[in-house]
Design a protein around this motif. Structure first.
Motif, short mmCIF file in Angstrom:
data_model
loop_
_atom_site.label_atom_id
_atom_site.label_comp_id
_atom_site.label_asym_id
_atom_site.label_seq_id
_atom_site.Cartn_x
_atom_site.Cartn_y
_atom_site.Cartn_z
N ALA A 4 48.78 52.80 25.87
CA ALA A 4 48.43 51.39 25.74
C ALA A 4 46.99 51.14 26.18
O ALA A 4 46.49 51.80 27.10
CB ALA A 4 49.38 50.54 26.58
N PRO A 5 46.32 50.18 25.55
CA PRO A 5 44.99 49.79 26.02
C PRO A 5 45.06 49.33 27.48
O PRO A 5 46.08 48.79 27.91
CB PRO A 5 44.61 48.64 25.11
CG PRO A 5 45.45 48.83 23.88
CD PRO A 5 46.74 49.44 24.36
N ILE A 6 43.99 49.54 28.20
CA ILE A 6 43.93 49.16 29.60
C ILE A 6 42.96 47.99 29.73
O ILE A 6 41.77 48.14 29.45
CB ILE A 6 43.49 50.34 30.48
CG1 ILE A 6 44.51 51.47 30.34
CG2 ILE A 6 43.33 49.91 31.94
CD1 ILE A 6 44.13 52.75 31.06
N PRO A 7 43.46 46.83 30.14
CA PRO A 7 42.55 45.69 30.35
C PRO A 7 41.69 45.97 31.58
O PRO A 7 41.99 46.87 32.36
CB PRO A 7 43.51 44.52 30.60
CG PRO A 7 44.73 45.16 31.18
CD PRO A 7 44.85 46.51 30.52
N PRO A 8 40.62 45.22 31.78
CA PRO A 8 39.82 45.43 32.98
C PRO A 8 40.68 45.34 34.24
O PRO A 8 41.53 44.47 34.37
CB PRO A 8 38.79 44.30 32.93
CG PRO A 8 38.65 44.02 31.47
CD PRO A 8 40.04 44.20 30.91
N VAL A 9 40.45 46.28 35.15
CA VAL A 9 41.17 46.35 36.42
C VAL A 9 40.14 46.23 37.53
O VAL A 9 39.16 46.97 37.55
CB VAL A 9 41.95 47.67 36.55
CG1 VAL A 9 42.58 47.81 37.92
CG2 VAL A 9 43.00 47.80 35.44
N GLN A 10 40.36 45.30 38.45
CA GLN A 10 39.40 45.07 39.53
C GLN A 10 39.92 45.58 40.86
O GLN A 10 41.12 45.54 41.15
CB GLN A 10 39.10 43.58 39.69
CG GLN A 10 38.00 43.11 38.80
CD GLN A 10 37.49 41.74 39.20
OE1 GLN A 10 38.25 40.89 39.59
NE2 GLN A 10 36.18 41.56 39.09
N THR A 11 38.97 46.05 41.66
CA THR A 11 39.20 46.36 43.07
C THR A 11 38.21 45.49 43.84
O THR A 11 37.41 44.78 43.23
CB THR A 11 38.94 47.85 43.35
OG1 THR A 11 37.52 48.09 43.29
CG2 THR A 11 39.67 48.75 42.36
N MET A 185 48.81 51.22 48.27
CA MET A 185 47.65 52.07 48.54
C MET A 185 46.40 51.56 47.85
O MET A 185 45.32 51.57 48.41
CB MET A 185 47.93 53.52 48.13
CG MET A 185 46.79 54.47 48.49
SD MET A 185 47.16 56.18 48.12
CE MET A 185 48.09 56.64 49.56
N ALA A 186 46.53 51.15 46.60
CA ALA A 186 45.37 50.64 45.85
C ALA A 186 45.85 49.68 44.79
O ALA A 186 45.97 50.04 43.64
CB ALA A 186 44.60 51.79 45.22
N PRO A 187 46.16 48.44 45.18
CA PRO A 187 46.70 47.51 44.20
C PRO A 187 45.70 47.21 43.10
O PRO A 187 44.53 46.99 43.36
CB PRO A 187 47.00 46.25 45.02
CG PRO A 187 46.17 46.37 46.24
CD PRO A 187 45.98 47.85 46.49
N ALA A 188 46.19 47.27 41.87
CA ALA A 188 45.36 46.98 40.69
C ALA A 188 45.65 45.57 40.24
O ALA A 188 46.80 45.19 40.07
CB ALA A 188 45.67 47.96 39.59
N THR A 189 44.61 44.78 40.07
CA THR A 189 44.78 43.42 39.59
C THR A 189 43.93 43.21 38.37
O THR A 189 42.83 43.76 38.29
CB THR A 189 44.38 42.40 40.67
OG1 THR A 189 43.02 42.63 41.03
CG2 THR A 189 45.25 42.50 41.90
N PRO A 190 44.42 42.47 37.40
CA PRO A 190 43.59 42.20 36.22
C PRO A 190 42.32 41.47 36.62
O PRO A 190 42.33 40.64 37.52
CB PRO A 190 44.49 41.33 35.34
CG PRO A 190 45.87 41.50 35.87
CD PRO A 190 45.73 41.85 37.32
N ALA A 191 41.25 41.82 35.93
CA ALA A 191 39.97 41.14 36.20
C ALA A 191 40.04 39.72 35.66
O ALA A 191 40.67 39.45 34.65
CB ALA A 191 38.83 41.90 35.53
N ARG A 192 39.40 38.81 36.37
CA ARG A 192 39.32 37.43 35.90
C ARG A 192 38.20 37.32 34.87
O ARG A 192 37.14 37.91 35.05
CB ARG A 192 39.04 36.50 37.05
CG ARG A 192 40.19 36.43 38.02
CD ARG A 192 40.00 35.26 38.99
NE ARG A 192 41.18 35.15 39.79
CZ ARG A 192 41.19 35.28 41.11
NH1 ARG A 192 40.09 35.51 41.76
NH2 ARG A 192 42.32 35.17 41.77
#
Length: 194
Positions: A4-11, A185-192
Motif C-alpha cells: 500500500a502507498p505510505i502517506p507522510p509519517v511524522q515524528t 517505541m516510535a509512534p507514527a502519526t500522519p502528517a498534517r
C-alpha cells in the motif's frame, strides 16, 4: 496485491514521505558521499545522471508494487537528509525488507533511529506487516547497532551473499516480528497538511 502507498509519517523532528524528483539535489549530498554509500550496493553518485538513474530504478520498484521508496525530511527546514526503502514485499507472508541511508553530517543525532522506528510502527500498525528483515554488512557497525537497538534479532550470517562494486561479501541477517514491536517505541502519526 501491492504494498500500500505510505502517506507522510511524522515524528517530532522528521517526516517520511514518498520520494520526488525535486529531492534529488538534496539526495546528491547523501548518495554522492562515498562514506554513506560504502555499504550500499551502488557507487556514490557522480552526476545528475546517476541521481536520475537511481530515481528511475526506484520508480520501477514502486511501480511493480513490491516497494515504497521514502525520503527522510528534517521538519525544521524541510531538507531531505536520507532515504528509507521498504521492498521485496511478500503479501502471502506479510513480510518486507528494509533499507536506509542517512547523510553523513546527520549521523549520531538519533535521526536514523527516529526514522526507522516510525517506518516500523507504520509497517506493523498500519500496513499489517508481520515481519521486517534487513541485511547488513558486518563492517557497518552503526547499522548493526541500530537494528539491535530497535529490537531486531540477529538470525545469522549469509556467506558471500552479494557481489557489488567489485567485491563479494556476506551479510548479517536481522528479523523483527510485529508482535515484538512495542507501539510506544516510535509512534507514527500522519502528517498534517501544510
Amino acid at each position: 496485491m501491492t504494498l500500500a502507498p505510505i502517506p507522510p509519517v511524522q515524528t517530532p523532528r522528521l517526516t517520511l514521505r514518498a520520494v520526488a524528483a525535486a529531492d534529488l539535489a538534496d539526495l546528491m549530498e547523501v548518495n554522492g558521499d562515498p562514506h554513506v554509500t560504502e555499504f550500499l550496493p551502488y557507487a556514490a553518485w557522480q552526476s545528475e545522471r546517476d541521481a536520475a538513474a537511481w530515481l528511475d530504478r526506484m520508480n520501477q520498484l514502486v511501480g511493480g508494487g513490491t516497494a515504497r521508496q521514502l525520503v527522510i525530511v528534517r521538519n525544521e527546514d524541510r531538507k531531505v537528509i536520507g532515504t528509507l526503502l521498504l521492498f521485496k514485499f511478500d503479501q502471502g507472508s506479510s513480510r518486507v525488507e528494509l533499507g536506509y541511508a542517512l547523510g553523513r553530517q546527520h549521523w549520531r543525532n538519533g535521526y536514523a533511529a527516529e526514522a526507522v522506528g516510525a517506518a516500523l510502527s507504520h509497517a506493523f500498525l498500519q500496513l499489517g506487516i508481520r515481519r521486517v528483515e534487513a541485511e547488513v554488512d558486518p563492517g557497518n557497525v552503526a547499522s548493526n547497532a541500530l537494528l539491535r537497538k530497535l529490537g531486531f534479532t540477529g538470525e545469522g550470517f549469509l556467506r558471500d551473499r552479494w557481489v557489488a562494486k567489485g567485491r563479494t561479501y556476506g551479510v548479517n541477517i536481522y528479523g523483527l516480528l510485529a508482535r515484538e514491536w512495542p507501539a510506544a517505541m516510535a509512534p507514527a502519526t500522519p502528517a498534517r497538511p501544510r
